[in-house]
Design an enzyme around this catalytic site. Structure first.
Site, PDB file in Angstrom:
ATOM      1  N   HIS A 115      -7.321   9.856  -2.370  1.00  0.00           N
ATOM      2  CA  HIS A 115      -6.674   9.709  -0.902  1.00  0.00           C
ATOM      3  C   HIS A 115      -7.491  10.338   0.177  1.00  0.00           C
ATOM      4  CE1 HIS A 115      -2.687   9.366   1.011  1.00  0.00           C
ATOM      5  NE2 HIS A 115      -3.464   9.089   1.806  1.00  0.00           N
TER       6      HIS A 115
ATOM      7  N   LEU B 106      -2.507  -0.396  13.942  1.00  0.00           N
ATOM      8  CA  LEU B 106      -1.841  -0.454  15.388  1.00  0.00           C
ATOM      9  C   LEU B 106      -2.083   1.040  16.092  1.00  0.00           C
ATOM     10  CD1 LEU B 106       1.238  -2.365  14.422  1.00  0.00           C
ATOM     11  CD2 LEU B 106      -0.713  -3.166  15.076  1.00  0.00           C
TER      12      LEU B 106
ATOM     13  N   LYS C  59      -2.597   5.836  -4.584  1.00  0.00           N
ATOM     14  CA  LYS C  59      -3.633   7.002  -4.223  1.00  0.00           C
ATOM     15  C   LYS C  59      -3.355   8.612  -4.884  1.00  0.00           C
ATOM     16  CE  LYS C  59      -3.610   4.713   0.291  1.00  0.00           C
ATOM     17  NZ  LYS C  59      -2.154   4.733   0.862  1.00  0.00           N
TER      18      LYS C  59
ATOM     19  N   ASN D  44       4.406  -9.376  12.042  1.00  0.00           N
ATOM     20  CA  ASN D  44       3.221  -8.879  11.649  1.00  0.00           C
ATOM     21  C   ASN D  44       2.732  -9.591  10.606  1.00  0.00           C
ATOM     22  OD1 ASN D  44       3.733  -6.596  13.282  1.00  0.00           O
ATOM     23  ND2 ASN D  44       4.172  -5.007  11.837  1.00  0.00           N
TER      24      ASN D  44
ATOM     25  N   TYR E  99       3.285   9.647  -0.552  1.00  0.00           N
ATOM     26  CA  TYR E  99       4.345   9.002   0.257  1.00  0.00           C
ATOM     27  C   TYR E  99       5.644   9.103  -0.436  1.00  0.00           C
ATOM     28  CZ  TYR E  99       0.195   6.527   2.498  1.00  0.00           C
ATOM     29  OH  TYR E  99      -0.997   6.072   2.987  1.00  0.00           O
TER      30      TYR E  99
ATOM     31  N   ARG F 108      10.042  -7.154  12.941  1.00  0.00           N
ATOM     32  CA  ARG F 108       8.422  -6.606  13.009  1.00  0.00           C
ATOM     33  C   ARG F 108       7.814  -6.988  11.734  1.00  0.00           C
ATOM     34  NH1 ARG F 108       9.071  -0.982  16.160  1.00  0.00           N
ATOM     35  NH2 ARG F 108       9.331  -1.778  18.320  1.00  0.00           N
TER      36      ARG F 108
ATOM     37  N   ASP G 243       0.856  -0.945  -0.169  1.00  0.00           N
ATOM     38  CA  ASP G 243       0.052  -0.024  -0.091  1.00  0.00           C
ATOM     39  C   ASP G 243       0.873   1.322  -0.030  1.00  0.00           C
ATOM     40  OD1 ASP G 243      -2.975   1.011   0.618  1.00  0.00           O
ATOM     41  OD2 ASP G 243      -1.566   2.365   1.682  1.00  0.00           O
TER      42      ASP G 243
HETATM   43  P1  NAD Z   1       0.544   1.454  11.913  1.00  0.00           P
HETATM   44  O1  NAD Z   1      -0.782   1.539  12.909  1.00  0.00           O
HETATM   45  O2  NAD Z   1       0.794   0.293  10.933  1.00  0.00           O
HETATM   46  O3  NAD Z   1       1.609   1.691  12.930  1.00  0.00           O
HETATM   47  C1  NAD Z   1       2.922   1.979  12.489  1.00  0.00           C
HETATM   48  C2  NAD Z   1       3.939   1.998  13.730  1.00  0.00           C
HETATM   49  O4  NAD Z   1       3.593   0.860  14.516  1.00  0.00           O
HETATM   50  C3  NAD Z   1       5.371   1.717  13.312  1.00  0.00           C
HETATM   51  O5  NAD Z   1       5.981   3.092  12.759  1.00  0.00           O
HETATM   52  C4  NAD Z   1       6.060   0.951  14.343  1.00  0.00           C
HETATM   53  O6  NAD Z   1       6.519   2.394  15.241  1.00  0.00           O
HETATM   54  C5  NAD Z   1       4.950   0.364  15.255  1.00  0.00           C
HETATM   55  N1  NAD Z   1       4.789  -1.141  14.871  1.00  0.00           N
HETATM   56  C6  NAD Z   1       4.635  -1.550  13.839  1.00  0.00           C
HETATM   57  N2  NAD Z   1       4.769  -3.011  13.829  1.00  0.00           N
HETATM   58  C7  NAD Z   1       5.120  -2.956  15.107  1.00  0.00           C
HETATM   59  C8  NAD Z   1       5.184  -4.282  15.976  1.00  0.00           C
HETATM   60  N3  NAD Z   1       5.220  -5.549  15.431  1.00  0.00           N
HETATM   61  N4  NAD Z   1       5.523  -4.041  17.193  1.00  0.00           N
HETATM   62  C9  NAD Z   1       5.773  -2.989  17.780  1.00  0.00           C
HETATM   63  N5  NAD Z   1       5.525  -1.891  17.070  1.00  0.00           N
HETATM   64  C10 NAD Z   1       5.256  -1.958  15.675  1.00  0.00           C
HETATM   65  O7  NAD Z   1       0.462   2.870  11.187  1.00  0.00           O
HETATM   66  P2  NAD Z   1       0.665   3.562   9.740  1.00  0.00           P
HETATM   67  O8  NAD Z   1       1.756   3.463   9.128  1.00  0.00           O
HETATM   68  O9  NAD Z   1      -0.018   4.796  10.031  1.00  0.00           O
HETATM   69  O10 NAD Z   1      -0.514   2.795   9.024  1.00  0.00           O
HETATM   70  C11 NAD Z   1      -0.372   1.573   8.095  1.00  0.00           C
HETATM   71  C12 NAD Z   1      -0.369   1.861   6.952  1.00  0.00           C
HETATM   72  O11 NAD Z   1      -1.753   2.171   6.465  1.00  0.00           O
HETATM   73  C13 NAD Z   1       0.350   2.970   6.098  1.00  0.00           C
HETATM   74  O12 NAD Z   1       1.784   2.601   5.877  1.00  0.00           O
HETATM   75  C14 NAD Z   1      -0.286   3.373   5.083  1.00  0.00           C
HETATM   76  O13 NAD Z   1      -0.132   2.545   3.995  1.00  0.00           O
HETATM   77  C15 NAD Z   1      -1.647   3.406   5.503  1.00  0.00           C
HETATM   78  N6  NAD Z   1      -2.310   4.581   5.691  1.00  0.00           N
HETATM   79  C16 NAD Z   1      -3.406   5.191   4.895  1.00  0.00           C
HETATM   80  C17 NAD Z   1      -3.754   6.464   5.389  1.00  0.00           C
HETATM   81  C18 NAD Z   1      -4.657   7.084   4.408  1.00  0.00           C
HETATM   82  O14 NAD Z   1      -5.050   8.251   4.705  1.00  0.00           O
HETATM   83  N7  NAD Z   1      -5.366   6.362   3.478  1.00  0.00           N
HETATM   84  C19 NAD Z   1      -3.361   7.131   6.516  1.00  0.00           C
HETATM   85  C20 NAD Z   1      -2.458   6.479   7.345  1.00  0.00           C
HETATM   86  C21 NAD Z   1      -1.874   5.330   6.916  1.00  0.00           C
END
Ligand code: NAD
Length: 282
Positions: A109, A193, A76, A243, A51, A239, A46
């Site tokens: 987006h 998360l 997006k 995951n 980005y 991680r 994604d």
């Molecule tokens: P996320 O909830 O996936 O959290 C990511 C953070 O959690 C990492 O930076 C790390 O610090 C921590 N983490 C990840 N795996 C872990 C583990 N196993 N143990 C401990 N900590 C861990 O947050 P995100 O990156 O904001 O969201 C995921 C994806 O969603 C993004 O990469 C993107 O592709 C998408 N996204 C889309 C939008 C949108 O507006 N459409 C907005 C935000 C994110």
């Protein structure tokens, strides 16, 4: 063997329910991170124009040696390109940067209801053209609220394949998820998360200890059992692997309910409210 279940979209295509998100992964780190994810077994990436790493995502996919059809790539439309001609140019830029021939899923987006005279409908119509022309295998939206989806239903012919929205235990977003379910729109849960914030919650850590899983695995499993598509982000190899290891256990229904009970309403959001968000990146 890829043990990730597929979710069927309303256009008949399928998407792996678990993917890898690349928000905030710097371009210089993105080839290695995406390559690692593909080696681990992820087959769904994604990304977004916003980005700044589409080129690197495409490079990693091409270098993987995997068949193009085995990998599902989402991008997006950036917020500055909602007008139809600009959207078309930006989409062509995505196709060029990815260099993969087509994109599996292309999303608006953000709806930006306070920009462009509130006209996200024309933007959506332009994406439906990309779908009919075949360069986006599926098209959908992101951060659309119920009122926005109702407008698309009233004014256009194509129902979005997905709505990618913020969802996690602190922000269940269940009314919007239910709307999607009732109208054939798959929910993709972003920040699954809560950007890590939910991982120290005592309810999460208690379930993790009892099941012998990590806090991240418990929360990601919660999403999967609710039927949403997720793509957690991490650049840490351990991680990335953790995951992905979500298919050898299941949460009890009571634990699914307890995690949902962490809901904080609007206070639970980690990101902006789509009704007011109007940011256009430089
Ligand atoms: P996320 O909830 O996936 O959290 C990511 C953070 O959690 C990492 O930076 C790390 O610090 C921590 N983490 C990840 N795996 C872990 C583990 N196993 N143990 C401990 N900590 C861990 O947050 P995100 O990156 O904001 O969201 C995921 C994806 O969603 C993004 O990469 C993107 O592709 C998408 N996204 C889309 C939008 C949108 O507006 N459409 C907005 C935000 C994110």
């Amino acid at each position: 063997m890829n043990s990730v279940p597929s979710v069927t979209l309303n256009d008949g295509d399928t998407v792996p329910q678990l993917g890898y998100g690349v928000y905030k992964i710097k371009p210089e780190d993105a080839v290695a991170a995406v390559s690692r994810a593909l080696e681990t077994g992820y087959r769904h990436i994604d990304t977004a124009q916003m980005y700044g790493n589409e080129r690197e995502v495409g490079e990693a996919v091409r270098a993987s040696g995997l068949d193009r059809h085995e990998i599902f790539v989402t991008s997006k439309l950036n917020n500055g390109f909602h007008e139809p001609e600009a959207a078309r140019r930006a989409f062509e830029g995505t196709l060029t940067k990815l260099g993969l021939g087509y994109v599996d899923l292309f999303l608006v987006h953000w709806p930006l209801p306070t920009r462009y005279g509130g006209d996200f409908v024309s933007t959506w119509r332009t994406l439906t053209e990309f779908y009919h022309e075949g360069h986006a295998r599926s098209v959908g939206v992101s951060n659309f609220q119920i009122a926005h989806l109702e407008r698309l239903a009233a004014e256009t012919d194509l129902v979005p394949a997905v709505n990618q929205i913020e969802v996690h235990p602190y922000f269940n977003n269940d009314a919007l998820r239910a709307y999607g379910q009732a109208h054939g729109i798959v929910t993709e849960a972003w920040s699954p998360l809560a950007r890590g914030e939910v991982l120290d919650d005592p309810v999460v850590t208690e379930i993790a200890e009892r099941t012998g899983k990590t806090a991240a695995q418990v929360v990601l499993r919660w999403h999967l059992q609710r039927g949403d598509v997720v793509f957690p982000k991490s650049v840490t190899p351990s991680r990335i692997a953790e995951n992905f290891a979500l298919f050898d256990f299941a949460l009890e229904p009571a634990d699914v309910a307890r995690l949902g009970g962490l809901e904080r309403g609007e206070d639970g959001r980690t990101g902006p409210n789509p009704d007011t968000f109007d940011h256009i990146p430089d």
